[in-house]
Design an enzyme around this catalytic site. Structure first.
Site, mmCIF file in Angstrom:
data_model
loop_
_atom_site.group_PDB
_atom_site.id
_atom_site.type_symbol
_atom_site.label_atom_id
_atom_site.label_comp_id
_atom_site.label_asym_id
_atom_site.label_seq_id
_atom_site.Cartn_x
_atom_site.Cartn_y
_atom_site.Cartn_z
ATOM 1 C CE LYS A 1 -4.214 -1.694 0.047
ATOM 2 N NZ LYS A 1 -5.161 -1.413 -1.056
ATOM 3 C CD GLU B 1 -1.345 5.461 -11.361
ATOM 4 O OE1 GLU B 1 -1.526 4.244 -11.165
ATOM 5 O OE2 GLU B 1 -0.215 5.962 -11.591
ATOM 6 C CB CYS C 1 -5.769 -7.946 4.048
ATOM 7 S SG CYS C 1 -6.114 -7.302 2.393
#
Length: 574
Positions: A357, A365, A502
């Site tokens: 992350k 972008e 996760c």
């Protein structure tokens, strides 16, 4: 069963068990460094040697099978001398900067040395490995001066993830574990998943620490906004010494407020937004002949993997941003407008289980708001260190609710934290949108569990939708090859780079499958207790669309919540 004697104690173990396995049954602790419960036996560190009657020399307990009638001594003077000598050799090549090392307190080498009562300097001349610290990656720091050549990182990168970014170079005394051709990590196909961090027993591979950026922003008087990912509330307590699977949502919000955050929001909210956008994108592709199978885009390690190894099939990826990157622009547009705060005065901090992350937030972008969408990304390990630094007694904190308007996430958003959760959450909404009925049962069991690749199908009023779920990039390779060969007749695929999803992310406390299973159970138990369990029923999500976004796949949604991808095939070289 095999019967043997360990330190005078009779022990019975299954045929095929090692001496190390037998010692565990006998509650005898044998120190190890290269051994890991989820990996193959390596027998390279030799710190686990034992003495076996009738055998010359010493035996590595991790790789020596237990045999009938064997008599083992795990702490004889001969064994103790040998282990201390091995440890002194390791220490002679290892920097003694424990006080300033990120792994201080969780370092396996440090723990083993303490357990062996290594109270004096090595008798060998110090000859620390000559290697520069590689901080080129936004996610991972490599300090090969601290490497003990255990090989764990090589196995997880090559065998589990199928990427092979690192390998052993040179021989004997000069052996190093390095990327190819002397490259920095940022110039390799590394996807920033951090699984190497999870298995490293020392401070040789650590997380790129960004906590000082947060403190600096606080000193500058920024409005500090924190967002908490679904699995973080399952993992933080564990990182602070509590049992795996301990849920600490309210305590974590309290701790963040004590540290100095002004607002604390729930990333479950944008997980729900992801389902609204991604579910409608899937329906649009099904109705309009879009590229199928559509593949989820929540996992930034998977996205970089696809951009590197799968760049000729990027149209299969959903254009939806991850929940983190959906939240970033909303904080600096919708929230800033409602709270009457200048977006330039906001420091947005995402708290994640994931090292990738950090890379995702820095993608060029990711500035749909007109500002950098997220200013800082912290992992579970980093926020746990901040809580300790602040002197907060986390175990005894009272609960505090999330702040609104992003304080409510659904159960569907919460289960994003486990492999299969995105798929299950999406199907809950897509099924009801298409059929007008609740999916029954709401728990989609075929999406759950740790099987490497799971397959299922759902009947949407006569349209059969075939889905697949893969976790761990080694399994993603199999899915990719099926697509390339035209054998993947699925409509929708979920991919998570980290084994387990996760909850097994690289930014969590060090993992084993046993710990990840406890985390998985906790997510699904917590999900059952939430008042809203479907993304499209989240009242704050509805309000966000009514007041600001308009509709899923609409003009504003496309601007803020969707993205594009680029080829990174050049990272593979020629």
């Amino acid at each position: 069963m095999i019967n043997l004697t360990i330190d005078g104690q009779q022990v019975s173990v299954d045929n095929g068990a090692s001496i190390l396995d037998a010692a565990k049954v006998a509650n005898v602790t044998i120190p190890t460094l290269c051994n890991h419960p989820d990996q193959t036996v390596k027998a390279v560190c030799r710190i686990c040697v034992v003495e076996v009657d009738g055998r010359p020399g010493l035996q590595a307990s991790c790789s020596t099978p237990a045999e009938e009638g064997m008599v083992v001594h795990t702490a004889s003077p001969k064994v103790i001398r040998a282990r201390k000598d091995i440890m002194e050799l390791i220490m002679a090549r290892h920097p003694m900067d424990c006080l300033g090392c990120q792994s201080n307190g969780s370092c396996e080498l440090q723990a083993v040395a303490g357990g062996m009562n290594m109270t004096k300097p090595s008798k060998y001349d110090m000859d620390i490995r000559k290697a520069k610290v590689d901080k080129s990656s936004p996610s991972i720091v490599r300090d090969m001066r601290k490497c003990i050549l255990c090989g764990r990182c090589i196995e997880t990168c090559s065998e589990v993830q199928g990427i092979t970014v690192m390998a052993k170079e040179n021989r004997g005394y000069d052996t190093m574990i390095v990327p190819p051709y002397g490259k920095s990590l940022v110039d390799t196909p590394c996807v920033n998943c951090g699984q190497c961090v999870q298995v490293c027993p020392t401070g040789a591979i650590t997380i790129h620490d960004d906590t000082m950026e947060v403190y600096n922003a606080m000193e500058e008087g920024k409005v500090m906004v924190a967002t908490i990912a679904p699995s973080v509330r399952i993992n933080v307590a564990e990182a602070l010494g509590e049992d795996p699977g301990t849920v600490s949502t309210g305590r974590l919000v309290t701790a963040l407020k004590k540290i100095g955050f002004d607002r604390v929001f729930d990333t479950d909210f944008t997980a729900d937004l992801t389902i609204m956008e991604e579910g409608n994108e899937l329906l649009y592709r099904l109705k309009n002949g879009g590229t199928l199978p559509m593949i989820t885009s929540c996992c930034p390690a998977w996205i970089k993997f696809a951009e590197t190894f799968f760049d000729d099939h990027l149209d299969h990826l959903s254009t939806c941003k991850s929940p983190q990157q959906m939240f970033g622009p909303l904080i600096k547009t919708y929230f800033a407008e409602k709270a009457k705060i200048n977006p330039a005065d906001i420091c947005s901090v995402s708290i994640m289980p994931c090292t990738a992350k950090k890379f995702e937030a820095k993608r060029e972008e990711m500035n749909a708001s007109g500002y950098r969408d997220y200013d800082v990304v912290l992992t579970v390990q980093e926020i746990a260190r901040m809580i300790k630094t602040a002197g907060i007694d986390f175990a005894n904190l009272e609960d505090t609710e999330f702040d609104n308007p992003f304080g409510l996430g659904s159960g569907a958003g919460l289960i994003f934290g486990a492999t299969g959760g995105v798929m299950e959450a999406a199907l809950r909404t897509v099924y009801e949108v298409v059929t007008g009925k609740d999916m029954a049962p709401l728990e989609f069991e075929p999406a759950r569990g740790f099987e490497g690749i799971k397959e299922a199908q759902v009947d949407l009023d006569g349209t059969i939708v075939k889905v697949a779920i893969a976790h761990g990039l080694g399994n993603a390779w199999k899915i990719i090859n099926m697509i390339k060969e035209g054998k993947a007749d699925y409509h929708f695929i979920e991919v998570m780079a980290c084994p387990g999803g996760c909850i097994g992310g690289g930014g969590n406390a060090p993992r084993t499958w046993e710990k990840v299973e406890e985390r998985r159970k906790a997510i699904y138990e917590e999900e059952k207790r939430l008042p809203v369990r479907k993304s499209h029923e989240n009242p704050w999500v509805k309000q966000c669309y009514e007041e600001f976004l308009g509709e899923p796949l609409g003009e504003m949604s496309h601007k803020l919540l969707h993205t594009h991808y680029i080829s990174r095939h050049d990272l593979l070289g020629s």
